[in-house]
Enzyme design. Structure first.
Site, PDB file in Angstrom:
ATOM      1  CG  ASP A  39      -1.719  -1.215   1.401  1.00 12.37           C
ATOM      2  OD1 ASP A  39      -2.762  -0.997   2.253  1.00 12.37           O
ATOM      3  OD2 ASP A  39      -1.750  -2.072   0.551  1.00 12.37           O
ATOM      4  CB  ALA A  40       3.822   2.267   2.035  1.00  3.84           C
ATOM      5  CG  ASP A  43      -0.962   5.010  -0.381  1.00  2.00           C
ATOM      6  OD1 ASP A  43      -1.020   4.752   0.894  1.00  2.00           O
ATOM      7  OD2 ASP A  43      -1.988   4.832  -1.190  1.00  2.00           O
ATOM      8  CB  SER A  88     -23.418 -25.545  -8.167  1.00  2.00           C
ATOM      9  OG  SER A  88     -23.185 -26.432  -7.166  1.00  2.00           O
ATOM     10  CG  LEU A  89     -26.724 -26.659 -12.301  1.00  2.00           C
ATOM     11  CD1 LEU A  89     -26.675 -26.337 -13.581  1.00  2.00           C
ATOM     12  CD2 LEU A  89     -28.174 -27.070 -11.921  1.00  2.00           C
ATOM     13  CD  GLU A 122     -31.693 -23.434 -19.412  1.00  2.00           C
ATOM     14  OE1 GLU A 122     -32.990 -23.966 -19.163  1.00  2.00           O
ATOM     15  OE2 GLU A 122     -31.222 -22.162 -19.035  1.00  2.00           O
ATOM     16  CE  LYS A 124     -22.875 -25.804 -15.560  1.00  2.00           C
ATOM     17  NZ  LYS A 124     -21.594 -25.059 -15.447  1.00  2.00           N
ATOM     18  CG  ASP A 126     -17.339 -21.270 -19.063  1.00  2.00           C
ATOM     19  OD1 ASP A 126     -17.362 -21.376 -17.749  1.00  2.00           O
ATOM     20  OD2 ASP A 126     -16.271 -21.963 -19.699  1.00  2.00           O
ATOM     21  NE  ARG A 145     -23.204 -20.810  -6.815  1.00  2.00           N
ATOM     22  CZ  ARG A 145     -22.179 -21.546  -6.511  1.00  2.00           C
ATOM     23  NH1 ARG A 145     -20.970 -21.215  -6.307  1.00  2.00           N
ATOM     24  NH2 ARG A 145     -22.641 -22.763  -5.791  1.00  2.00           N
ATOM     25  CD  GLU A 180     -23.432 -18.396 -15.770  1.00  2.00           C
ATOM     26  OE1 GLU A 180     -24.394 -18.336 -14.989  1.00  2.00           O
ATOM     27  OE2 GLU A 180     -22.314 -18.902 -15.582  1.00  2.00           O
ATOM     28  CE1 TYR A 232     -28.838 -19.644 -14.210  1.00  2.00           C
ATOM     29  CE2 TYR A 232     -27.558 -18.924 -15.862  1.00  2.00           C
ATOM     30  CZ  TYR A 232     -27.661 -19.158 -14.898  1.00  2.00           C
ATOM     31  OH  TYR A 232     -26.506 -19.092 -14.051  1.00  2.00           O
ATOM     32  CE  LYS A 296     -32.250 -24.670 -15.487  1.00  2.00           C
ATOM     33  NZ  LYS A 296     -32.321 -23.276 -15.829  1.00  2.00           N
ATOM     34  CE  LYS A 320     -19.500 -28.870 -16.920  1.00  2.00           C
ATOM     35  NZ  LYS A 320     -18.831 -28.891 -15.674  1.00  2.00           N
ATOM     36  CB  CYS A 425       6.139 -37.155   4.913  1.00  2.00           C
ATOM     37  SG  CYS A 425       5.957 -35.344   4.781  1.00  2.00           S
ATOM     38  CB  CYS A 428       7.757 -33.574   8.397  1.00  4.39           C
ATOM     39  SG  CYS A 428       6.846 -35.051   8.588  1.00  4.39           S
ATOM     40  CB  CYS A 443       2.964 -37.381   6.038  1.00  3.85           C
ATOM     41  SG  CYS A 443       3.705 -36.661   7.459  1.00  3.85           S
ATOM     42  CB  CYS A 449       3.668 -33.169   8.835  1.00 10.84           C
ATOM     43  SG  CYS A 449       3.924 -32.887   6.834  1.00 10.84           S
TER      44      CYS A 449
HETATM   45  S1  IVH Z   1     -29.621 -23.328 -13.501  1.00  8.31           S
HETATM   46  C1  IVH Z   1     -30.592 -23.988  -9.172  1.00  8.31           C
HETATM   47  N1  IVH Z   1     -29.122 -22.867 -15.821  1.00  8.31           N
HETATM   48  O1  IVH Z   1     -23.760 -23.086 -13.917  1.00  8.31           O
HETATM   49  C2  IVH Z   1     -29.752 -23.978 -10.268  1.00  8.31           C
HETATM   50  N2  IVH Z   1     -27.150 -22.632 -14.405  1.00  8.31           N
HETATM   51  O2  IVH Z   1     -22.636 -25.365 -12.251  1.00  8.31           O
HETATM   52  C3  IVH Z   1     -29.681 -22.732 -11.085  1.00  8.31           C
HETATM   53  N3  IVH Z   1     -25.405 -21.945 -15.559  1.00  8.31           N
HETATM   54  O3  IVH Z   1     -24.150 -21.708 -10.741  1.00  8.31           O
HETATM   55  C4  IVH Z   1     -28.721 -22.793 -12.116  1.00  8.31           C
HETATM   56  N4  IVH Z   1     -25.958 -21.687 -17.479  1.00  8.31           N
HETATM   57  O4  IVH Z   1     -23.992 -20.212 -12.944  1.00  8.31           O
HETATM   58  C5  IVH Z   1     -28.543 -23.005 -14.934  1.00  8.31           C
HETATM   59  N5  IVH Z   1     -28.623 -22.478 -18.355  1.00  8.31           N
HETATM   60  C6  IVH Z   1     -28.213 -22.457 -17.247  1.00  8.31           C
HETATM   61  C7  IVH Z   1     -26.799 -22.329 -16.900  1.00  8.31           C
HETATM   62  C8  IVH Z   1     -26.583 -22.115 -15.408  1.00  8.31           C
HETATM   63  C9  IVH Z   1     -24.799 -21.430 -16.713  1.00  8.31           C
HETATM   64  C10 IVH Z   1     -24.367 -21.851 -14.177  1.00  8.31           C
HETATM   65  C11 IVH Z   1     -24.613 -21.331 -13.101  1.00  8.31           C
HETATM   66  C12 IVH Z   1     -24.452 -22.135 -11.978  1.00  8.31           C
HETATM   67  C13 IVH Z   1     -23.443 -23.348 -12.566  1.00  8.31           C
HETATM   68  C14 IVH Z   1     -23.657 -24.555 -11.855  1.00  8.31           C
END
Ligand code: IVH
Length: 702
Positions: A39-40, A43, A88-89, A122, A124, A126, A145, A180, A232, A296, A320, A425, A428, A443, A449
């Site tokens: 920080d210094a 600054d 998450s899923l 649908e 997913k 990224d 999140r 997203e 979504y 879903k 995936k 190990c 250690c 270990c 350790c």
């Molecule tokens: S549904 C309750 N739909 O994937 C679940 N998630 O791996 C609500 N994501 O945290 C999520 N596309 O950030 C949903 N069409 C989609 C998505 C999606 C990307 C992400 C989302 C979630 C993560 C889980």
């Protein structure tokens, strides 16, 4: 150089250099959480910049660091607690996994194979998820999140995203829209080009660029970054959006949100997998990154019945895309020692790009994996072992750690020797042994350790555990190396020891007045800690996040837990029976838990920690009015109206504890046809016994 003697040209050049350096420092600090200067120093550079500008006002740059608002280090985003957790899923990787998903849903709901059951499918996306809260049609809050229950307040930044309406008409009074944030390929390339020109940070992939751009303290920086948003899902609502997922998404579209055009309805796994293949074929041409397809259950009433596991909904799954692959040379094997003493081999690789990310380390799992054997001693890769110098295949899927998958032994150098896994190990020097049935060599050094101690500390400060702002893995490592902290309890005496006096945190390299006091405040903030986080933070083997929740809910308070662990020490008797009776608790986890409290050094370390804390009692979700809140329920025999899993989940939602065995602590036994010894035992103990209808009638009142 003295500012008074600078020539105009020198001043101009230095202002340019300072602008670049300070912008870089900001990005490292805010986006990467990895400060490149103290920080210094920061600054001092800012002051020098201002002094040069004062002498040559007409040379002041348009991107002058003096005008950067809100970028002072040590500031941060406010926190927002999500009214409904952002989950998450679960993942599917094969077509069979998708069939299995459908089958498990049917089983849970008690639906036959012929009953129609519709899904949506649908892409997913990224990117990173964002929750937008509208009250009376006005956007009032946007949160990342975070850990799923608490996110960062990025409202000002979200308002700069064109896809996010500030105001919507005819919406429910309370509407939380989730979706997203992402960056298109074209915008990502252009951003990296611009960053390169100004000497700023470039991003490894569009996802990182989107995250870095959304998490800018200065919303004007976010505004300059072309972010997009697909809606979504949703959180709190004052009125339903429809009866199906499909209708709800159409409603969001009606409010002005972008929704993904590749969303369709499917009548089962065949169509779902068909759509997955169709999307995969278009993947490269979409113009933005996707990493799979999300399925879903369409009917929202069924979604409701299916509910949630600890961190994922039962009604959805992410299918995936296959991992990305590349071949490279294995240059060496390092052994890392983890928090539970596990010796993990890490491949050091000649750097190679796998799916857009440069990879130079990958996991080799364990010693058998290197030998070409799986955990049961069966051959994998046709029994080929892996040697240093080999050409190996590396793959990565999503965010997971890259893995070494295969080896090409036709390219093996003559000098390559079979790898000899160490039996001491490397950290250690203690013996590293393999217990029968354990794939992992460990270990035996325990807390002596240093690697185990430091990994335990890193786990302790991690997200699901104490999650202390400003105290990440890097800081923990430095403090440990310098002897400032040796165990978790020491974190809570850091201020006492290094807040004043001879040696002070603020004078350490990389620290300053502001960051030091921010850390002390963040630590103070975590003295008050929920029981579940404490249990998870202890880093006991086999005791993960959801088990910690379960244990916390079962015992309620720290004192009750500690007493029970003491009483269960001999791994027999009522306290032990009660422990292994917790639904989902096995004898392995129970043994590990009891073992941690029985081991003298570990126990003392835990007690020193707890003496520093104010441990919060674990409370179940609001179950006021529930006739079974706090009661221990056991299900036995066949249930006809719902599956065992649904029965258990519903009981838990109403605040009941579900146990697998009948004991004096059982309040209600729900016995279906075919109930055997449990019903007998319950009768002997005089425990209230209900049939399925009786149980349903009881909980129907709530
Ligand atoms: S549904 C309750 N739909 O994937 C679940 N998630 O791996 C609500 N994501 O945290 C999520 N596309 O950030 C949903 N069409 C989609 C998505 C999606 C990307 C992400 C989302 C979630 C993560 C889980």
């Amino acid at each position: 150089m003295d500012i008074d003697t600078l020539t105009r040209a020198q001043a101009n050049a230095e202002l340019a250099a300072l602008a670049q350096q300070l912008a870089g420092a900001n990005t490292s600090y805010h986006t990467d959480d990895a400060p490149v200067m103290s920080d210094a120093e920061y600054d001092a550079l800012k002051r020098r910049n201002a002094a040069i500008e004062a002498r040559f006002p007409d040379l002041k740059r348009r991107d002058s660091p003096s005008d950067v608002v809100g970028a002072a280090p040590a500031a941060g985003f406010g926190k927002i607690t999500h009214s409904i957790s952002m989950l998450s899923l679960a993942n599917a990787f094969t077509d069979e996994d998708v069939q299995e998903f459908d089958a498990s849903i049917r089983k849970y709901l008690g639906l036959g194979a012929d009953t129609p059951l519709e899904y949506t499918a649908e892409p997913k996306i990224d990117g990173l998820s964002l929750s937008l809260r509208y009250e009376n049609g006005v956007l009032i809050q946007a949160a990342t999140r975070g850990d799923g229950s608490v996110g960062e307040n990025v409202t000002a930044n979200a308002r700069t995203i064109a896809d996010i309406p500030h105001r919507i008409e005819d919406a429910p009074d309370i509407l939380e829209v989730r979706g997203e944030v992402y960056m298109s390929h074209a915008d990502f390339e252009a951003l990296n080009g611009r960053q390169q020109e100004i000497g700023g940070k470039t991003f490894a992939n569009p996802r990182n660029a989107a995250a870095g751009s959304l998490r800018q303290l200065d919303a004007e920086v976010t505004r300059a970054r072309p972010l997009r948003f697909f809606a979504y899902a949703w959180g709190s609502l004052s009125a339903p959006l429809g009866q199906t997922q499909w209708q709800a998404i159409r409603a969001l579209e009606g409010f002005g949100f972008s929704t993904n055009p590749l969303t369709i309805r499917c009548d089962g796994p065949t169509e779902m997998v068909g759509h997955y293949k169709a999307i995969e074929a278009q993947r490269a041409a979409l113009g933005y990154d996707i990493d799979g397809v999300v399925y879903k259950v369409n009917d929202l009433a069924l979604q409701d019945r299916l509910g949630y596991r600890s961190t994922t909904p039962r009604w959805a799954i992410a299918h995936k895309f296959p991992a990305e692959l590349a071949w490279t040379i294995l240059e060496g094997i390092d052994i890392q020692v983890g928090r539970t003493g596990a010796l993990s081999p890490v491949a050091r690789l000649a750097p190679v790009t796998v799916g857009g990310v440069v990879v130079s380390n990958a996991t080799l799992h364990n010693e058998d994996y290197i030998k070409g054997l799986d955990s049961k001693g069966n051959e994998i890769r046709g029994g080929k072992d892996i040697r240093i110098g080999d050409l190996v295949q590396v793959y990565r899927a999503g965010d997971v750690i890259p893995k070494v998958a295969d080896v090409d032994i036709t390219k093996r150098p003559d000098t390559a020797e079979p790898y000899e896994f160490p039996d001491v190990c490397p950290e250690c020097g203690s013996d590293a042994i393999r217990e029968p049935g354990d794939a992992v060599r460990r270990c035996t050094g325990g807390l002596i350790c240093p690697a185990q101690a430091v990994e335990k500390l890193k786990h302790f400060v991690s997200r699901g555990a104490f999650d202390i702002d400003g105290l990440g893995a890097k800081q923990v490592e430095q403090f440990y190396t310098d002897g400032w902290i040796a165990e978790p309890a020491d974190i809570f005496t850091l201020k006492e020891r290094y807040g004043t006096g001879m040696q002070q945190l603020k004078n350490r390299e990389g620290w300053g007045e502001k960051s030091a006091s921010a850390l002390f405040a963040a630590i103070e903030d975590k003295r008050k800690i929920p029981l579940a986080r404490l249990i998870f933070g202890l880093g006991i083997r086999h005791v993960g996040e959801s088990a910690s929740n379960m244990i916390a809910l079962h015992y309620g308070t720290w004192d009750a837990l500690a007493q029970a662990m003491e009483d269960a020490r001999g791994q027999e008797g009522p306290a032990w029976e009660d422990l292994i009776g917790i639904d989902g608790m096995g004898t392995v986890m129970a043994g590990s838990l009891v073992g941690a409290f029985a081991q003298e050094a570990e126990r003392a370390s835990i007690l020193r920690l707890v003496a520093q804390l104010d441990v919060q009692e674990a409370v179940r979700a609001d179950t006021t009015g529930s006739p079974v809140a706090g009661k221990t329920v056991v299900f036995t025999g066949t249930l006809e109206k719902m599956s065992r899993a649904e029965a258990k989940a519903r009981a838990e939602r109403l605040g009941a504890k579900v146990s697998g065995s009948v004991s004096a602590k059982t309040d209600i036994l729900v016995a279906g046809p075919g109930a055997g010894s449990k019903a007998k035992k319950a009768a002997e103990l005089g425990i209230e016994t209900l049939d399925e209808d009786g149980w349903l009638a009881l909980i129907a009142e709530s």
